[in-house]
Motif scaffolding. Sequence first.
Motif, short mmCIF file in Angstrom:
data_model
loop_
_atom_site.label_atom_id
_atom_site.label_comp_id
_atom_site.label_asym_id
_atom_site.label_seq_id
_atom_site.Cartn_x
_atom_site.Cartn_y
_atom_site.Cartn_z
N LEU A 143 0.85 -1.18 0.00
CA LEU A 143 0.00 0.00 0.00
C LEU A 143 0.89 1.23 0.00
O LEU A 143 1.72 1.41 0.89
CB LEU A 143 -0.90 0.01 1.23
CG LEU A 143 -1.84 1.22 1.38
CD1 LEU A 143 -2.90 1.22 0.28
CD2 LEU A 143 -2.50 1.23 2.76
N VAL A 194 0.97 5.25 0.30
CA VAL A 194 0.14 6.34 0.82
C VAL A 194 0.72 7.65 0.30
O VAL A 194 1.81 8.07 0.71
CB VAL A 194 0.11 6.32 2.35
CG1 VAL A 194 -0.73 7.48 2.88
CG2 VAL A 194 -0.43 5.00 2.86
N ALA A 206 -5.40 7.72 4.99
CA ALA A 206 -4.90 6.71 5.93
C ALA A 206 -4.84 7.33 7.31
O ALA A 206 -4.04 8.25 7.55
CB ALA A 206 -3.54 6.20 5.49
N PHE A 245 -2.38 3.18 11.66
CA PHE A 245 -1.57 2.06 11.20
C PHE A 245 -1.36 1.11 12.38
O PHE A 245 -0.89 1.52 13.44
CB PHE A 245 -0.21 2.54 10.68
CG PHE A 245 -0.29 3.52 9.55
CD1 PHE A 245 -0.22 3.09 8.23
CD2 PHE A 245 -0.43 4.87 9.79
CE1 PHE A 245 -0.27 3.99 7.18
CE2 PHE A 245 -0.48 5.78 8.75
CZ PHE A 245 -0.41 5.33 7.43
N TRP A 264 0.29 -5.08 8.05
CA TRP A 264 -0.22 -3.80 8.52
C TRP A 264 -1.73 -3.74 8.29
O TRP A 264 -2.23 -4.14 7.23
CB TRP A 264 0.44 -2.64 7.76
CG TRP A 264 1.83 -2.37 8.24
CD1 TRP A 264 2.98 -2.78 7.65
CD2 TRP A 264 2.19 -1.64 9.40
NE1 TRP A 264 4.07 -2.37 8.39
CE2 TRP A 264 3.61 -1.66 9.47
CE3 TRP A 264 1.49 -0.98 10.40
CZ2 TRP A 264 4.32 -1.04 10.49
CZ3 TRP A 264 2.18 -0.35 11.42
CH2 TRP A 264 3.58 -0.39 11.47
N VAL A 273 -4.39 -0.92 8.05
CA VAL A 273 -4.44 0.53 7.84
C VAL A 273 -5.90 0.96 7.80
O VAL A 273 -6.65 0.57 6.91
CB VAL A 273 -3.73 0.93 6.55
CG1 VAL A 273 -3.70 2.45 6.41
CG2 VAL A 273 -2.31 0.37 6.52
N ALA A 326 -2.16 -4.87 4.52
CA ALA A 326 -1.05 -4.82 3.56
C ALA A 326 0.19 -5.44 4.18
O ALA A 326 0.51 -5.20 5.35
CB ALA A 326 -0.76 -3.38 3.15
N HIS A 350 3.23 -4.72 3.07
CA HIS A 350 4.15 -3.60 3.10
C HIS A 350 3.36 -2.30 2.95
O HIS A 350 2.37 -2.25 2.22
CB HIS A 350 5.16 -3.68 1.96
CG HIS A 350 6.10 -4.84 2.05
ND1 HIS A 350 7.36 -4.74 2.60
CD2 HIS A 350 5.96 -6.12 1.64
CE1 HIS A 350 7.97 -5.92 2.53
NE2 HIS A 350 7.14 -6.77 1.96
N VAL A 351 3.85 -1.26 3.63
CA VAL A 351 3.27 0.08 3.47
C VAL A 351 4.41 1.04 3.16
O VAL A 351 5.49 0.98 3.76
CB VAL A 351 2.53 0.54 4.74
CG1 VAL A 351 2.08 1.99 4.61
CG2 VAL A 351 1.33 -0.36 5.02
N THR A 378 5.00 5.22 2.85
CA THR A 378 4.43 6.56 3.00
C THR A 378 5.21 7.54 2.14
O THR A 378 6.43 7.63 2.22
CB THR A 378 4.45 7.03 4.46
OG1 THR A 378 5.78 7.42 4.84
CG2 THR A 378 3.95 5.95 5.40
N MET A 436 7.58 -1.18 7.00
CA MET A 436 7.10 0.19 6.81
C MET A 436 8.23 0.97 6.15
O MET A 436 9.34 1.04 6.69
CB MET A 436 6.72 0.82 8.15
CG MET A 436 6.27 2.28 8.06
SD MET A 436 4.78 2.54 7.07
CE MET A 436 3.53 1.73 8.10
#
Length: 834
Positions: free
Chosen positions: A8, A10, A174, A177, A184, A186, A209, A211-212, A214, A358
Motif C-alpha cells: 500500500l 500512501v 490513511a 496504522f 499492517w 491501515v 497490507a 508492506h506500506v 508513506t 514500513m
Amino acid sequence: MKTQVKALVVGGGAVGTSIAYHLAKAGWDDVMLLERDELTSGSTWHAAGLLPLFNMSFATTHIHDYSVKFYKTLEGETGLNAGFAVVGNLRMAQTDERMDEYMLYASTAETVGVPYEWLTPDEIKARWPLIETSDLKGALYHNTDGYINPADVTQAMAKGARQRGVAIERKWQADAFHWNGTHWEVTCTKMVEKGGNLVPSDEQIVITAEHVVTASGNHAQTTARKLGIKIPAIPVEHQFIVMDQDPELVKYRAGGGAEHPVIRDADAQSYVREERGGWILGVYEKNAPACFEYGVPDSFRADLFPLDLERIEEQYLAMIHRIPSCEESGLKDDFNGPICYTPDGNPLVGPAPGLRNMWLAEGFSFGITAAGGTGYYLAQMMVDGEAEIDMAALDPKRYSSNWMTTEFAARKNEECYDHVYILHHPDEERPAARPLRTSPAYDRQAARGAQFGFVNGWERPNYYGPLDAPENFDHDARSFRRGGWWQYAVEEAKAIREGVGLIDATAFTKHVVKGPGATQFLDWFTCNKLPKVGRINLTYALTAAGTTRTEYTIVRNGEDSYYLVSAGAWTEYDADFMRKAAEDKMDEFGYIEIQDVTTQWGVFAIAGPKSRDVLNEVIRDADPKTALSNKRFPWLTARKIELGMCPVNAIRVAYTGELGWELHHPIEMQNYLWDLLMSAGEKHGMKLVGARAQNWLRQEKSYRAFGTELGRDATPQEADLPRFIDLEKDFHGKEAMLAKGIRSKCVTLLIDGPEDADPWGREALYDGDTKVGRLTSGGYSVAFGKSIGMGYIRPDLAVPGTKLKVKMFDKLWDAEIAVDSPYDPKNETIRKDG
C-alpha cells in the motif's frame, strides 16, 4: 475497493505514483495507492518542474539520472506526453570558486555517467544572446535535462501504474496504522467535499497490507505521529514568479532562436526558465520560514501563501541584470507554496525506524527530479532486499529519534533551503541549531582552539586552530582546494606519526549485546570469527544481498557478553538493523539483550610512538612499568585499567595505524580524565588532533571507512578484506556475497595532484582515456608528502604499481596503486613494545 494487498502506497504525488509504478514493474502484482485528495494536489501541483542533474551525492546523482532517462520513455509506454522540455541546464559561475565547485561536481557526474560540457562566457553569449555574460567566469552545461510538467508526468506514471495492475484510489485518507505481527492494518477514511474543504466522512475501511510506503509530502509530520516515530521532514516556503511576455524573447524565438536552457545563476540564488514568451524566476532566498511544523491544517489543500516580494527583491534585481530584456515585463502570476525539506537536503528513503515492512519516502525538496529514481531504487530495496546503489545516505535513521526534535528539524530545514545555492564546500559546516549534543570536554576543547564538525548531532573536533590567531583570522575558511584548516591538520597528523596525539572519539556508536543467545546471534550476524574473551575483532554485518551493512569492532567481555563499537554517524541505523535481526533469531538462538550505551561512555583515542609514555605517567597498577607492555597488554586486546581515579575500558587499537589505545570511560568522568591526560601529555609534547587529520592517517593504513569504502553496494570481498571473512562458518548474507563475485575492488592510491589541492573522494579514475572507477575517500599523506585516496576500480587493474589518472579540476593527474597499508605495511609501529 480492495481490502488486502501486497503493498500500500500512501500519497499520490510524483513520488508516490513512481513507487507504485516501479513496484508493479518489479513484479508485485497487488499494489494499491491511496491519495487523500486528488493526484498531484500536494507540492507536485505547484512545483516548477525542473530536472537538475547537478548533485554532489553519488546516490542522489544516480536517482536524478534515472529519473531524467525514465521520463523520456513514458509517452511511448502510456501514450501520455509528460511535458518534458529537454532544453538543458546552464549553471553559470560568477567566481573562480564557483567554477571549482562545478569542476568537483563534474568529476562526480563522470562517476555516474552524466554528460556535461564547459562553456565560456563568449560561447554562452553566442548561443543565447539575451543573457548578460560580462561578469561570468564560465558555465557547466547539461544538455540532457531541462524541465517537465509535474502534473503531466505524475499522471503518466499513474497511467503506467494502472496498466501494470496498480489500483489507485483517491479521496481516501490513511488515519491509523497497526502492525498485527505479520501485516499492517491501515484504517482509512473516505474524504468528502464540504464548503470547499476536504473533511472525513463516516465511511471507513481497513486495508491489510504486507508492506506500506508513506510518500505523504507536506503531511510527513502527521504521518510520523500516526506511526509513533520522528521524521525531520518539514516544509519551507518556496517562491517563484511568472512574468508577462518579454518582447525581446518573443522576437528571438520568432527568429528561430532555440529555447533557453534552465538558467541557474547560483551566485544570485535563483533560476530562470522560459514560459510562453516570458520567464519564470525561482529563488532560494534567506529567511524563508518553515511551515506546518506540527502538521498541515485540514483546510489547506492545493493552496498557496501570500507572496513576499520584499524577501526576494535582491534576486529579482539580479535577474534583471542577468536578462536585461525582462526589465519591462510585468508580473503575471506568483507562487509561494510549501516544499518539504530535510536538514541535509537529501530525502528520507528506506525502512522506518523500529517498524517492520514500513517504508518511508519523505522530505523531497526536489521531488519531481527524484521521483522516478526513488521509485526505481526503493522498489529494488523492497522486492530484492537491497538496491544496486548504496542508499545509506538517504536512510531515514540518519537522524536519530533519541535527539532529533521538531524545533531542530524546522531550523535546519530553513538553513538547508537558503543553502541551496551557497557554495557547497566539501569541508562546509552549517551553524544552525548548534551546538546541540556536546561531550563534557567540549568547553575545554573549544578553549584550546577546537573547530567542531557535526556528526549525528554531536560536536566533534575537526581540527584545532591557533590560540593566538589574529582577530581577523577566519576559522571558517572553506575551499574546494586546501582550506584554512589544512596546515593545522598537517601538524596534527605529523604529531601522531612522530610523537603523540589525543583524539575525542566520544561520538562512536556503542552497543552492549549479551544474553544466552548473544554468541550464536553475533556469530551468524557477522562475517568474521568472534574474538576470545578479552580480545577484539574487526568484523562486518552484511545485507541480505551480501554487501556491507555495518562495520563493528567487537570486544568480548565474557562468554555471552559483547561490546560493539561502530561509526558515530550511524547510531540508530545500526541499532535498528541489529535489533530487528536479533528479534528474528530469538527463538532459534535464545534471549538476546541489546543496549545502546553510546551516551554512557566517552572515548579518547591516544596514538603515536609516545602514547605509552603518556599513559605510563597516570596508570595505577601494581607494576605500572609493564602494565601496557606487549606481554601484559597485547595488540588487539581489551583490559580494564585505572588512569588516576578514572576506571577505563582500554582497547589496544588505533584507527590511525600507530601505537595507541582507545580509552572508553564513564562519560561523567570525562573532564577529570581529560585534565589528567593533558597534564601528563605536556612534557611529551602531546598534541590535540581532530577528525580531518585522522581521516588522512587511516587512508595511509588503507583502513576502510563505513559510508565511503564500505557500503551496501560492495561486498567485504570487493572491499578487499578477506582476512576479516571466515568462509568456514555460515553467516547472514554469505551465499549472496559469494554469488556476486568480485565486480570491482578497493585500492589505495598515491596521487601527484595539484600543489594546492587534494582529492575529496568524489573523483573519477581513468586508465588512459577510459573511466575505470572512482575515489571514495581522499586527502593528504604526511608520510608520503603527496595526495592520497581510496576507491574502487576494475578488478584486473587492482595491482600495486598500476598507473592511473584522477580527474581533478577538469584535468587528469597521475596516480599509482599502492600496496595495501602503504604506511607500515607490516604493522611494526602499531605492535611496538615498551
